[in-house]
Motif scaffolding. Structure first.
Motif, PDB file in Angstrom:
ATOM      1  N   ALA A 267      17.927   0.280-118.060  1.00 31.10           N
ATOM      2  CA  ALA A 267      18.778   0.568-119.211  1.00 31.10           C
ATOM      3  C   ALA A 267      20.125   1.123-118.758  1.00 31.10           C
ATOM      4  O   ALA A 267      21.185   0.770-119.305  1.00 31.10           O
ATOM      5  N   LEU A 270      22.247  -1.812-117.338  1.00 32.93           N
ATOM      6  CA  LEU A 270      22.789  -2.654-118.406  1.00 32.93           C
ATOM      7  C   LEU A 270      23.942  -1.966-119.121  1.00 32.93           C
ATOM      8  O   LEU A 270      24.923  -2.604-119.523  1.00 32.93           O
ATOM      9  N   ARG A 274      27.589  -3.308-120.556  1.00 35.97           N
ATOM     10  CA  ARG A 274      27.403  -3.697-121.952  1.00 35.97           C
ATOM     11  C   ARG A 274      27.568  -2.476-122.838  1.00 35.97           C
ATOM     12  O   ARG A 274      26.657  -1.652-122.948  1.00 35.97           O
ATOM     13  N   VAL A 277      24.805  -1.402-125.260  1.00 37.63           N
ATOM     14  CA  VAL A 277      23.631  -0.720-124.701  1.00 37.63           C
ATOM     15  C   VAL A 277      23.901   0.783-124.579  1.00 37.63           C
ATOM     16  O   VAL A 277      23.061   1.617-124.937  1.00 37.63           O
ATOM     17  N   THR A 304      17.274  -6.343-125.240  1.00 40.76           N
ATOM     18  CA  THR A 304      18.178  -6.539-124.113  1.00 40.76           C
ATOM     19  C   THR A 304      18.510  -8.009-123.871  1.00 40.76           C
ATOM     20  O   THR A 304      19.456  -8.320-123.136  1.00 40.76           O
ATOM     21  N   TRP A 321      12.664  -4.713-124.468  1.00 42.94           N
ATOM     22  CA  TRP A 321      13.382  -3.892-125.438  1.00 42.94           C
ATOM     23  C   TRP A 321      13.574  -2.487-124.875  1.00 42.94           C
ATOM     24  O   TRP A 321      12.716  -1.969-124.171  1.00 42.94           O
ATOM     25  N   ILE A 322      14.709  -1.893-125.212  1.00 46.10           N
ATOM     26  CA  ILE A 322      14.888  -0.457-125.004  1.00 46.10           C
ATOM     27  C   ILE A 322      14.399   0.220-126.284  1.00 46.10           C
ATOM     28  O   ILE A 322      14.792  -0.168-127.378  1.00 46.10           O
TER      29      ILE A 322
END
Length: 860
Positions: A267, A270, A274, A277, A304, A321-322
């Motif tokens: 996470a 990313l 991004r 995010v 994501t 997924w986060i």
């Protein structure tokens, strides 16, 4: 005195105890030791009835053990660091130190009139530099022993108090003091490596036979040992495999997604490229970090766009997924979501329209998954409808074991044992705490302060007009030479969690003035704590941390090995409660009223009052009873007697004015009985129980015989009551004995001896009255120092017994017979009882059943 005066009596005897130095503990190997300790108080400035109950219980045990020939250690101290003092400084001005020590003085003055058998010479506060300097020495030793670590961690951050909060200090997502919404924040923190001892702390719970079962269970659940499967989901795109640990690998065929924590390395990676995010991670940081907070919070996720392969089918791709409900510091910070069999996952996929795949169903109620996930216990047998190991009907545990075996055989996973217990984060960004004794040097790194420079004292010249930690803004304290290279460096400005202060104080009491944390000779003699007393609210962290510290202090050479479990016996007492009196305003909101404003259920203007019974005392609800006022109006013995007598000590006790008045009347009655006897002193009736027993001829005076037997039975039952924490049962026996003593036709000499015994048995509960009665009746020295009376076993055996008589199953009469009378002789006597003769009407009974010492059944 013409009447019982608690104020006069209690002051007199407290002075006598102090003059005799009766409660000062000294190492004496010729006597068996006994260490009784109540959890020490926070100096809020006022004692409350909970304090009275807690410390009176400990005092009963301490005084009893002193009377039974033990060398007793019963100390008192103050858990004095913490945010309330800083909050007070910010709210009213002044300094936390002044506020704290003023409160300590006030509370000590309020406690001393209770007549507690405390060795005040050992008193200390955790904010004393002499105390926290030794705590700093302990920290350095633990650092050298590898028991302390410094690492990054996601913490609960209070943006108003500007400090880290422990999980239990987060209430409904808000800081316990400020009420501010708690945020997640990643900080470099100091940790005690308690997780390294998780297995030992868990297994040792089985040795704590004298702890409440519920406390051991709470600690067991907090440590949380589990065996599960650790495996990696291989990426479809270009990123590192995602490691997952699960305790329910049997549900792997129900996977709908792979979830990662907002603080997971993937996470973070990313988020670097991004912005959306990073925006989601920032949103997640506004929530708390506790499992409870995450469980109840709205489930939030971010897709994501990445996918991973299912380990059993490389063509089965799962979205990554986060998710805001996944903790980075438990397991691996990643999960596979199985919504059919996990309610949290089901809530998540319902929101984001992901699939729900069942892997098993209930044998008794095979229903499709709708609003509620089906989560059976691991011991329950279920029907497997989607399991790769070919299972049909098996328990969850059998399926878990089969899954782990399969994964290990195939090489894509392995069985791993993990613990829920995480390392203890001790860093707090506040002033009023023990400074962490390390220095940050650009050349040498993080180095401990030299022990000869301890204590690292808190500076006095600080202000609280700006939020945050004043130590960060204090250059003359913060900026120091490095202890290693002497170049300019900076002190650590974080202070220790106050749980540290209370995790070893029991050991410090064994040698409170020593220039080392403990003295091994004293610790070896006084430790362990034989009886520890405190509230159930401390069942987990305080006790768990103390158990860790005791082990750490052994490793670092400050406690003997026998102290790994520092508390041999634990008792958790109930609260003192009181009725709440309330009316309603014009909007229906409650308006609370003081007890003295309510008469016969109404206010003085006639307004009816709603009464809420047995509620926790609270200033906001105006149902607090001030012990100072009770002692002033009734005396300390009355307060002590009431909180011990009304309810078993592990349960709540409701304070009532009528109950306090009744207790005061009873104590005055005991004093009058003794005073009336004392007026006959010149008639030669003064005698001890031993003197009476040595000269008494049984069988010549039935009343004398009966009172002596009753006295010995009282000794036996009160002793058993105290030893088993059945204080209310012991007091009930004393009430009954006092009534019997009043009614008895025994001679004055026997009554004199029995009343002296009464004083001895009441001494642990009502020590001032007991001293007065003891003195009136010619007792030698102080009753607090007198040997505890012993019951003669021969006096506990009744010569006769009373047998209920049942006729055709209904109780109709009773008969008193010699205890050793044969059943055949009892049957003959039964036939002469009027009720039996009337029922038989001249006939012969079909059957007479004699249960020796218990009952007689007559079948007509």
């Amino acid at each position: 005195m013409s009447r019982y005066s608690a104020a006069e009596i209690e002051t007199k005897w407290q002075e006598a105890w102090d003059k005799a130095g009766l409660f000062q503990a000294k190492l004496d190997r010729s006597k068996p030791k006994y260490y009784v300790l109540e959890m020490f108080p926070y100096p809020s400035g006022r004692i409350h009835m909970g304090h009275v109950r807690n410390y009176t219980m400990g005092d009963v045990i301490a005084r009893y053990k002193l009377s039974t020939g033990h060398n007793v250690l019963h100390p008192m101290g103050w858990d004095a660091f913490g945010m309330p003092a800083e909050n007070a400084a910010m709210a009213i001005g002044g300094h936390p130190k002044d506020w704290t020590y003023s409160n300590i003085a006030d509370m000590r003055a309020q406690m001393k009139p209770l007549g507690l058998s405390i060795d005040w010479s050992r008193e200390f506060a955790t904010c004393d530099p002499e105390y926290y300097g030794q705590q700093q020495a302990l920290f350095i030793d633990m650092l050298d022993a590898g028991l302390v670590a410094r690492k990054n961690a996601v913490v609960n951050w209070d943006p108003v108090d500007m400090t880290v909060l422990a999980n239990e200090q987060v209430i409904d997502g808000k800081g316990w003091r400020s009420g501010a919404e708690v945020e997640r924040r990643e900080l470099t923190q100091w940790f005690f490596k308690i997780s390294d001892m998780a297995d030992e702390l868990l297994s040792a719970l089985d040795t704590l036979d004298n702890w409440p079962a519920k406390v051991r269970l709470m600690q067991e659940n907090w440590i949380g040992k589990s065996r599960g499967l650790q495996m990696a989901f291989q990426p479809v795109q270009d990123f590192d495999p995602i490691e997952v640990y699960t305790t329910r690998p049997d549900t792997l065929m129900g996977a709908a997604f792979v979830g990662i924590s907002p603080d997971h390395p993937l996470a973070k990676t990313l988020a670097e490229t991004r912005p959306e995010v990073e925006e989601f991670r920032a949103l997640c940081r506004k929530g708390g970090t506790t499992e409870e907070a995450l469980e109840t919070a709205e489930k939030l996720g971010f897709d994501t766009g990445l996918t991973v392969r299912h380990p059993l089918n490389p063509d089965w791709h799962l979205p990554v997924w986060i998710a805001n409900f996944i903790l980075m510091d438990y397991g691996t910070g990643a999960i596979f979501g199985c919504p059919a069999h996990d309610q949290r996952d089901l809530d998540f996929v319902r929101k984001y329209d992901l699939p729900v795949i069942s892997t098993f169903e209930s044998l008794s109620d095979p229903q499709p998954v709708e609003a509620t996930a089906y989560v059976p216990p691991k011991e329950e047998k279920v029907k497997w409808i989607n399991h790769f190991a070919g299972l049909d009907v098996a328990t969850g545990q059998e399926a878990i074991d089969a899954t782990i075996d399969f994964a290990e055989a195939q090489g894509w996973g392995k069985g791993v044992t993990k613990f829920r217990l995480r390392d203890w984060g001790l860093s707090r960004q506040r002033y009023w705490g023990c400074p962490i004794p390390v220095v940050h040097c650009a050349d040498c790194g993080v180095v401990p302060e030299k022990k000869e420079n301890l204590p690292v004292k808190l500076p006095d010249d600080v202000t609280f007009d700006v939020p945050g930690n004043p130590l960060d803004r204090h250059p003359t304290w913060r900026d120091v030479p490095c202890p290693v290279c002497a170049k300019p460096a900076r002190r650590e400005t974080d202070t220790m969690d106050t749980f540290v202060d209370s995790s070893w104080y029991f050991a410090r009491f064994t040698a409170p003035r020593a220039e080392t944390p403990t003295v091994m000779e004293d610790a070896d003699y006084w430790m362990n704590v034989d009886q520890y007393i405190g509230g159930i609210e401390h069942a987990i962290l305080h006790l768990l941390y103390s158990r860790f510290f005791a082990r750490a202090m052994h490793i670092t050479g400050h406690l003997p090995a026998k102290c790994a479990e520092p508390f041999d016996a634990l008792f958790t007492q109930g609260m003192v409660t009181h009725e709440i009196y309330q009316t309603r305003d014009d909007k229906g909101r409650p308006v609370y009223h003081l007890p003295e404003d309510v008469v016969d259920g109404k206010l003085k203007d006639g307004t009816p009052v709603e009464v809420i019974p047995s509620a926790k005392m609270s200033k906001s609800k105006k149902n607090v009873v001030d012990p100072v006022n009770i002692i002033r109006d009734f005396g300390a013995d009355t307060a002590r007697w009431f909180v011990l007598s009304d309810s078993p000590p592990e349960r709540d006790v409701e304070w009532t004015a009528s109950g306090a008045e009744a207790a005061a009347k009873f104590l005055a009655r005991v004093w009058r009985m003794a005073n009336d006897l004392g007026e006959q002193r010149d008639s030669g009736i003064a005698a001890s129980l031993d003197e009476v027993m040595a000269s008494h001829a049984f069988g010549q005076n039935a009343a004398d015989d009966e009172l002596l037997r009753t006295t010995h039975k009282m000794i036996d039952e009160v002793t058993k009551g105290i030893e088993s924490f059945g204080f209310n049962a012991a007091i009930a026996r004393i009430y009954a004995f006092t009534n019997a003593l009043n009614r008895s036709q025994a001679s004055a000499r026997i009554k004199w001896a029995a009343t002296r015994v009464l004083a001895q048995l009441m001494s642990p509960m009502t020590p001032h009255l007991a001293e007065e009665v003891w003195a009136i009746l010619g007792g030698e020295g102080l009753v607090a120092a007198a040997a505890w009376p012993k019951a003669d076993p021969a006096m506990l055996v009744d010569d006769s017994v009373t047998l209920p008589i049942q006729i055709n199953g209904k109780r109709r009469a009773e008969i008193s017979v010699p205890a050793d009378m044969a059943a055949a002789e009892v049957e003959k006597l039964i036939l002469e009882v009027d009720a039996v003769q009337k029922a038989l009407e001249g006939a012969t009974p079909r059957k007479i059943i004699v249960v020796p010492g218990r009952i007689v059944n007559v079948v007509v």
